[in-house]
Design an enzyme around this catalytic site. Structure first.
Site, PDB file in Angstrom:
ATOM      1  N   MET A   1      -0.340   1.147   5.110  1.00  0.00           N
ATOM      2  CA  MET A   1      -1.229   1.417   6.080  1.00  0.00           C
ATOM      3  C   MET A   1      -2.389   0.438   6.413  1.00  0.00           C
ATOM      4  O   MET A   1      -2.475  -0.367   5.458  1.00  0.00           O
ATOM      5  CB  MET A   1      -2.039   2.665   5.974  1.00  0.00           C
ATOM      6  CG  MET A   1      -1.091   4.122   6.140  1.00  0.00           C
ATOM      7  SD  MET A   1      -2.162   5.360   6.067  1.00  0.00           S
ATOM      8  CE  MET A   1      -3.033   5.461   4.298  1.00  0.00           C
TER       9      MET A   1
ATOM     10  N   ASP B   1      -4.138  -5.016   6.199  1.00  0.00           N
ATOM     11  CA  ASP B   1      -4.511  -5.670   4.821  1.00  0.00           C
ATOM     12  C   ASP B   1      -3.567  -6.785   4.456  1.00  0.00           C
ATOM     13  O   ASP B   1      -2.189  -6.263   4.486  1.00  0.00           O
ATOM     14  CB  ASP B   1      -4.759  -4.956   3.755  1.00  0.00           C
ATOM     15  CG  ASP B   1      -5.532  -5.813   2.512  1.00  0.00           C
ATOM     16  OD1 ASP B   1      -6.259  -6.703   2.759  1.00  0.00           O
ATOM     17  OD2 ASP B   1      -5.442  -5.276   1.385  1.00  0.00           O
TER      18      ASP B   1
ATOM     19  N   HIS C   1      -2.543  -1.321  -3.130  1.00  0.00           N
ATOM     20  CA  HIS C   1      -3.754  -0.219  -2.765  1.00  0.00           C
ATOM     21  C   HIS C   1      -3.639   0.717  -3.857  1.00  0.00           C
ATOM     22  O   HIS C   1      -2.715   1.720  -3.699  1.00  0.00           O
ATOM     23  CB  HIS C   1      -3.872   0.224  -1.488  1.00  0.00           C
ATOM     24  CG  HIS C   1      -4.089  -1.054  -0.226  1.00  0.00           C
ATOM     25  ND1 HIS C   1      -3.979  -0.780   0.884  1.00  0.00           N
ATOM     26  CD2 HIS C   1      -4.559  -2.185  -0.593  1.00  0.00           C
ATOM     27  CE1 HIS C   1      -4.258  -2.017   1.431  1.00  0.00           C
ATOM     28  NE2 HIS C   1      -4.742  -2.770   0.551  1.00  0.00           N
TER      29      HIS C   1
ATOM     30  N   SER D   1       0.719  -1.191   0.149  1.00  0.00           N
ATOM     31  CA  SER D   1       0.039   0.007   0.113  1.00  0.00           C
ATOM     32  C   SER D   1       0.987   1.241   0.083  1.00  0.00           C
ATOM     33  O   SER D   1       1.713   1.281  -0.916  1.00  0.00           O
ATOM     34  CB  SER D   1      -0.992  -0.026   1.399  1.00  0.00           C
ATOM     35  OG  SER D   1      -1.859   0.911   1.054  1.00  0.00           O
ATOM     36  N   THR D   2       0.622   2.273   0.987  1.00  0.00           N
ATOM     37  CA  THR D   2       1.574   3.394   1.075  1.00  0.00           C
ATOM     38  C   THR D   2       2.970   2.969   1.156  1.00  0.00           C
ATOM     39  O   THR D   2       3.580   2.153   1.845  1.00  0.00           O
ATOM     40  CB  THR D   2       1.306   4.114   2.345  1.00  0.00           C
ATOM     41  OG1 THR D   2      -0.176   4.364   2.409  1.00  0.00           O
ATOM     42  CG2 THR D   2       2.092   5.518   2.361  1.00  0.00           C
TER      43      THR D   2
END
Length: 399
Positions: free
Chosen positions: A336, A339, A243, A215-216
């Protein structure tokens, strides 16, 4: 773009004191007003300045001395991509979040910004009159400011690798067509150092597929990782969930192809899963795998968000068990939320293995940290050690 400045760069005050100072830079008075109100409602952040152009931000940076800047891409006088290196030259540890609407051009500029030192990007809604779109933008922006700002105060920044080296492109891009869902939920603040966590043995079963969730900070991490995975990609399928909204995943697939020098594309519903290529979950769709006779196939899912994300990592991880059973190696990279942790638990229970990126090399240690704290990881490694370990595991190493 290289910019030189006379004098010394800004020295930050004590990072532990007071709320995060946020500088908003956008030529839209509506967007500036919205973001100002949202930040003003948070106890741990405040509006340091609300500016119309990148030139104003560069000229006033010393006076404002923000912790975080939300920087629009398209502005008069000096646009965001031109202001970015000038701001970082004046304040090296400034957290810059690029903001742009979901167009192909802006997605490409956002990726370029990441390679120039931006911490992250956020897609702006086409219209703030659409309540759901504005709510997503609101939630996503506040979480990015909070998590990236907290990381700044907790420790020195870790430099990110460029998004893609100069190399021939491998054709691979299909345009997704579903709006971006809600972003990840907040991760616990200040987790314990990854070096203090215990790990479990690697599976004795030989992996037949590599699954990656991120993600991030994920685009930078993925670019670095896939450059080292050539031997694995040649012999085994590699499936990635990052993401990311539509259009952005189109660009990411192209970057993955250039970095790995292997075919990489957004996955297509029903296509067979074969060795020799990278399959990327398209923005706005969950990517699962299903049995198709003796083979595996992609199954895209337009169902509700999972873990506040769409695409989400857990659906990919869990679905892979029905196809490859315990012959799975999964990697959870920076991001973040949590998940990937539940899907990773399922993989371990089925006999597979999980590797998590360590805290020091993660932009945000939410997803890998959740997996590490759950006790499901066989290794918790710096980003620059994950590729070599993955290659050894697919070559027969079980330690």
């Amino acid at each position: 773009m290289s910019v030189a400045f006379a004098g010394k760069s800004i020295m930050s005050p004590s990072r532990e004191a007071g709320p995060l100072r946020v500088m908003i830079v956008d030529d839209s008075v509506v967007i500036r007003g919205l973001i100002s109100r949202w930040i003003g409602a948070e106890h741990d952040m405040e509006v340091a300045a609300s500016l119309r152009t990148g030139l104003e931000a560069v000229n006033q940076l010393e006076r404002i001395n923000p912790d975080v800047a939300v920087l629009d891409i398209e502005m008069p006088e000096l646009d965001g991509i031109s202001a970015l290196p000038q701001l970082l030259a004046k304040k090296r540890d400034l957290v810059i979040i690029m903001a742009s609407t979901l167009t192909r051009r802006n997605a490409e500029i956002s990726f370029k910004a990441l390679s120039l030192g931006a911490a992250d990007y956020i897609p702006k809604p086409e219209s703030t009159r659409e309540t759901s779109a504005a709510d997503i933008f609101h939630h996503d922006l506040i979480q990015k400011i909070r998590h990236l700002g907290a990381r700044l105060r907790r420790k020195p920044a870790v430099s990110s690798p460029p998004l893609a080296p100069a190399s021939p492109a491998v054709p691979a891009a299909r345009t997704p067509f579903v709006a971006r869902p809600a972003p990840p939920a907040p991760a616990p603040a200040a987790p314990a150092p990854s070096g203090s966590l215990s790990t479990r043995p690697f599976s004795t079963q030989a992996p037949k597929v590599l699954l990656i969730g991120s993600s991030t900070g994920g685009p930078q991490a993925l670019m670095a990782l896939v450059t080292e995975l050539g031997p694995v990609i040649d012999r085994f399928p590699v499936l990635i969930t990052q993401h990311m909204p539509p259009t952005f995943t189109t660009i990411l697939a192209e970057h993955l192809a250039r970095s790995s020098r292997k075919p990489a594309a957004e996955a297509v519903d029903g296509e067979p899963v074969k060795p020799g290529r990278i399959y990327l979950a398209p923005g706005g769709k969950h990517m699962r795998v299903v049995r198709n006779g003796a083979d595996a196939a992609i199954a895209l899912d337009d169902g509700p968000a999972v873990n506040f994300c769409k695409p989400a990592v857990d659906p990919l991880f869990t679905s892979a068990i029905d196809v490859w059973h315990g012959n799975i190696l999964s990697v959870i990279l920076t991001g973040m939320g949590s998940d990937g942790m539940r899907g990773g638990k399922d993989i371990v229970a089925a006999g597979g293995s999980v590797i998590a990126q360590d805290e020091a090399s993660s932009v945000v240690w939410g997803m890998p940290g959740a997996a590490a704290h759950a006790g499901i990881c066989a290794a918790i490694l710096p980003l620059n050690q994950i590729g070599a370990k993955v290659n050894r595991l697919f070559a027969g190493d079980r330690t």
